[in-house]
Design a protein around this motif. Structure first.
Motif, PDB file in Angstrom:
ATOM      1  N   ARG A   1       0.865  -1.257   0.120  1.00  0.00           N
ATOM      2  CA  ARG A   1       0.120  -0.044  -0.036  1.00  0.00           C
ATOM      3  C   ARG A   1       0.912   1.228  -0.035  1.00  0.00           C
ATOM      4  N   LEU A   2       2.251   1.248   0.656  1.00  0.00           N
ATOM      5  CA  LEU A   2       2.812   2.256   0.945  1.00  0.00           C
ATOM      6  C   LEU A   2       3.831   2.528  -0.518  1.00  0.00           C
ATOM      7  N   SER A   3       3.479   1.765  -1.436  1.00  0.00           N
ATOM      8  CA  SER A   3       4.209   1.983  -2.866  1.00  0.00           C
ATOM      9  C   SER A   3       3.031   1.954  -3.987  1.00  0.00           C
ATOM     10  N   PRO A   4       2.737   2.769  -4.287  1.00  0.00           N
ATOM     11  CA  PRO A   4       1.572   3.035  -5.416  1.00  0.00           C
ATOM     12  C   PRO A   4       2.225   2.296  -6.768  1.00  0.00           C
ATOM     13  N   GLU A   5       3.317   2.864  -6.999  1.00  0.00           N
ATOM     14  CA  GLU A   5       4.013   2.094  -8.252  1.00  0.00           C
ATOM     15  C   GLU A   5       3.961   0.470  -8.118  1.00  0.00           C
ATOM     16  N   LEU A   6       4.206   0.086  -7.277  1.00  0.00           N
ATOM     17  CA  LEU A   6       4.292  -1.526  -6.809  1.00  0.00           C
ATOM     18  C   LEU A   6       3.092  -1.939  -7.029  1.00  0.00           C
ATOM     19  N   MET A   7       1.957  -1.131  -6.367  1.00  0.00           N
ATOM     20  CA  MET A   7       0.656  -1.696  -6.463  1.00  0.00           C
ATOM     21  C   MET A   7       0.077  -1.948  -7.940  1.00  0.00           C
ATOM     22  N   GLU A   8       0.473  -0.834  -8.845  1.00  0.00           N
ATOM     23  CA  GLU A   8       0.089  -1.179 -10.292  1.00  0.00           C
ATOM     24  C   GLU A   8       0.757  -2.138 -10.969  1.00  0.00           C
ATOM     25  N   GLN A   9       2.251  -2.382 -10.653  1.00  0.00           N
ATOM     26  CA  GLN A   9       2.884  -3.526 -11.074  1.00  0.00           C
ATOM     27  C   GLN A   9       2.279  -4.799 -10.456  1.00  0.00           C
ATOM     28  N   SER A  10       1.775  -4.957  -9.404  1.00  0.00           N
ATOM     29  CA  SER A  10       1.120  -6.122  -8.759  1.00  0.00           C
ATOM     30  C   SER A  10      -0.273  -6.564  -9.382  1.00  0.00           C
ATOM     31  N   ARG A  11      -0.979  -5.292  -9.953  1.00  0.00           N
ATOM     32  CA  ARG A  11      -1.951  -5.493 -10.541  1.00  0.00           C
ATOM     33  C   ARG A  11      -1.754  -6.116 -12.106  1.00  0.00           C
ATOM     34  N   ALA A  12      -0.650  -5.840 -12.792  1.00  0.00           N
ATOM     35  CA  ALA A  12      -0.032  -6.316 -14.200  1.00  0.00           C
ATOM     36  C   ALA A  12       0.263  -7.610 -13.926  1.00  0.00           C
ATOM     37  N   TRP A  13       0.856  -7.801 -12.713  1.00  0.00           N
ATOM     38  CA  TRP A  13       1.140  -9.595 -12.435  1.00  0.00           C
ATOM     39  C   TRP A  13       0.013 -10.304 -12.232  1.00  0.00           C
ATOM     40  N   PHE A  14      -1.116  -9.885 -11.465  1.00  0.00           N
ATOM     41  CA  PHE A  14      -2.285 -10.423 -11.507  1.00  0.00           C
ATOM     42  C   PHE A  14      -2.748 -10.896 -12.603  1.00  0.00           C
ATOM     43  N   GLU A  15      -2.934  -9.728 -13.753  1.00  0.00           N
ATOM     44  CA  GLU A  15      -3.676 -10.013 -14.798  1.00  0.00           C
ATOM     45  C   GLU A  15      -3.091 -10.814 -15.837  1.00  0.00           C
ATOM     46  N   GLU A  16      -1.665 -10.685 -15.659  1.00  0.00           N
ATOM     47  CA  GLU A  16      -0.878 -11.725 -16.560  1.00  0.00           C
ATOM     48  C   GLU A  16      -1.164 -13.335 -15.888  1.00  0.00           C
ATOM     49  N   ILE A  17      -1.407 -13.510 -14.906  1.00  0.00           N
ATOM     50  CA  ILE A  17      -1.297 -14.758 -14.194  1.00  0.00           C
ATOM     51  C   ILE A  17      -2.798 -15.274 -14.778  1.00  0.00           C
ATOM     52  N   VAL A  18      -3.925 -14.334 -14.339  1.00  0.00           N
ATOM     53  CA  VAL A  18      -5.145 -14.607 -14.728  1.00  0.00           C
ATOM     54  C   VAL A  18      -5.375 -14.984 -16.240  1.00  0.00           C
ATOM     55  N   GLU A  19      -4.684 -14.246 -16.943  1.00  0.00           N
ATOM     56  CA  GLU A  19      -4.677 -14.391 -18.517  1.00  0.00           C
ATOM     57  C   GLU A  19      -4.156 -15.967 -18.851  1.00  0.00           C
ATOM     58  N   GLY A  20      -2.895 -16.083 -18.125  1.00  0.00           N
ATOM     59  CA  GLY A  20      -2.329 -17.439 -18.486  1.00  0.00           C
ATOM     60  C   GLY A  20      -3.275 -18.712 -18.028  1.00  0.00           C
ATOM     61  N   GLU A  21      -3.821 -18.351 -16.985  1.00  0.00           N
ATOM     62  CA  GLU A  21      -4.688 -19.520 -16.595  1.00  0.00           C
ATOM     63  C   GLU A  21      -5.729 -19.803 -17.244  1.00  0.00           C
ATOM     64  N   PHE A  22      -6.334 -18.591 -17.634  1.00  0.00           N
ATOM     65  CA  PHE A  22      -7.451 -18.801 -18.660  1.00  0.00           C
ATOM     66  C   PHE A  22      -7.053 -19.447 -20.065  1.00  0.00           C
ATOM     67  N   ARG A  23      -5.992 -18.979 -20.687  1.00  0.00           N
ATOM     68  CA  ARG A  23      -5.553 -19.649 -21.737  1.00  0.00           C
ATOM     69  C   ARG A  23      -5.434 -21.230 -21.619  1.00  0.00           C
ATOM     70  N   ARG A  24      -4.566 -21.534 -20.362  1.00  0.00           N
ATOM     71  CA  ARG A  24      -4.348 -22.864 -20.051  1.00  0.00           C
ATOM     72  C   ARG A  24      -5.573 -23.623 -20.101  1.00  0.00           C
ATOM     73  N   GLY A  25      -6.733 -23.156 -19.321  1.00  0.00           N
ATOM     74  CA  GLY A  25      -7.937 -23.620 -19.379  1.00  0.00           C
ATOM     75  C   GLY A  25      -8.615 -23.923 -20.453  1.00  0.00           C
ATOM     76  N   ARG A  26      -8.284 -22.963 -21.482  1.00  0.00           N
ATOM     77  CA  ARG A  26      -9.176 -23.266 -22.685  1.00  0.00           C
ATOM     78  C   ARG A  26      -8.367 -24.280 -23.572  1.00  0.00           C
ATOM     79  N   LYS A  27      -7.160 -24.528 -23.312  1.00  0.00           N
ATOM     80  CA  LYS A  27      -6.491 -25.629 -24.172  1.00  0.00           C
ATOM     81  C   LYS A  27      -6.880 -27.088 -23.644  1.00  0.00           C
ATOM     82  N   ARG A  28      -7.022 -26.930 -22.327  1.00  0.00           N
ATOM     83  CA  ARG A  28      -7.429 -28.177 -21.602  1.00  0.00           C
ATOM     84  C   ARG A  28      -8.813 -28.886 -22.156  1.00  0.00           C
ATOM     85  N   SER A  29      -9.764 -27.700 -22.254  1.00  0.00           N
ATOM     86  CA  SER A  29     -11.084 -28.035 -22.836  1.00  0.00           C
ATOM     87  C   SER A  29     -11.199 -28.154 -24.075  1.00  0.00           C
ATOM     88  N   SER A  30     -10.238 -27.993 -25.020  1.00  0.00           N
ATOM     89  CA  SER A  30     -10.277 -27.962 -26.368  1.00  0.00           C
ATOM     90  C   SER A  30     -10.186 -29.466 -26.937  1.00  0.00           C
TER      91      SER A  30
END
Length: 123
Positions: free
Chosen positions: A94-123
Motif C-alpha cells: 500500500r505504501l508503494s503506489p507504483e508497486l501496486m500498479e505492477q502487482s495488478r499487471a502481474w495478477f492480470e498476467e497470471i489470470v490470462e495465463g490460467e484462462f489460456r491453459r483452461g481453454r487449451k485443456r477443454s479443447s
C-alpha cells in the motif's frame, strides 16, 4: 549527505526496484524476511516494543513512540494492535503506489495465463 542536507531513501521507494530484480516470489520472500527482522520473536507479530527495538533496521531510529504507533495503526487491519505477517506485507504494498500498479499487471498476467491453459485443456 549532500550540501549539508541528508538524503534518506524510504523503504517503499525501493519496492518497485526490488520487485523488478527479484520477481514476485522473491519480493514476497524479502518482505517476509523484513517482517522477521521487526517481529517480536515470542509473539510472532510486530508489536510497538519490537518495532521500537528494531526500528534502526529501517532507518527509523529517530521516530518517537507516537509515530511508531501510527505506523502500526496504519497497517493493523484486524484492530488487535499488532501487525501480522500478512498485514505487514499488505502495508508495504500500500505504501508503494507504483508497486501496486505492477502487482495488478502481474495478477492480470497470471489470470490470462490460467484462462489460456483452461481453454487449451477443454479443447
Amino acid at each position: 549527505m549532500d550540501g549539508g542536507v541528508e538524503k534518506r531513501v524510504e523503504f517503499e521507494d525501493m519496492l518497485p526496484a526490488m520487485a523488478e530484480k527479484l520477481g514476485g516470489d522473491g519480493l514476497i520472500l524479502e518482505l517476509c524476511n523484513g517482517f522477521e527482522l521487526l517481529m517480536d520473536r515470542d509473539k510472532g507479530v510486530i508489536t510497538l516494543d519490537s518495532l521500537r527495538r528494531n526500528s534502526a533496521v529501517l532507518g527509523l531510529q529517530g521516530l518517537g513512540d507516537d509515530e511508531l504507533a501510527g505506523m502500526l495503526r496504519e497497517g493493523d487491519v484486524d484492530g488487535d494492535g499488532v501487525l501480522s505477517q500478512m498485514e505487514f506485507c499488505v502495508l508495504m504494498f500500500r505504501l508503494s503506489p507504483e508497486l501496486m500498479e505492477q502487482s495488478r499487471a502481474w495478477f492480470e498476467e497470471i489470470v490470462e495465463g490460467e484462462f489460456r491453459r483452461g481453454r487449451k485443456r477443454s479443447s
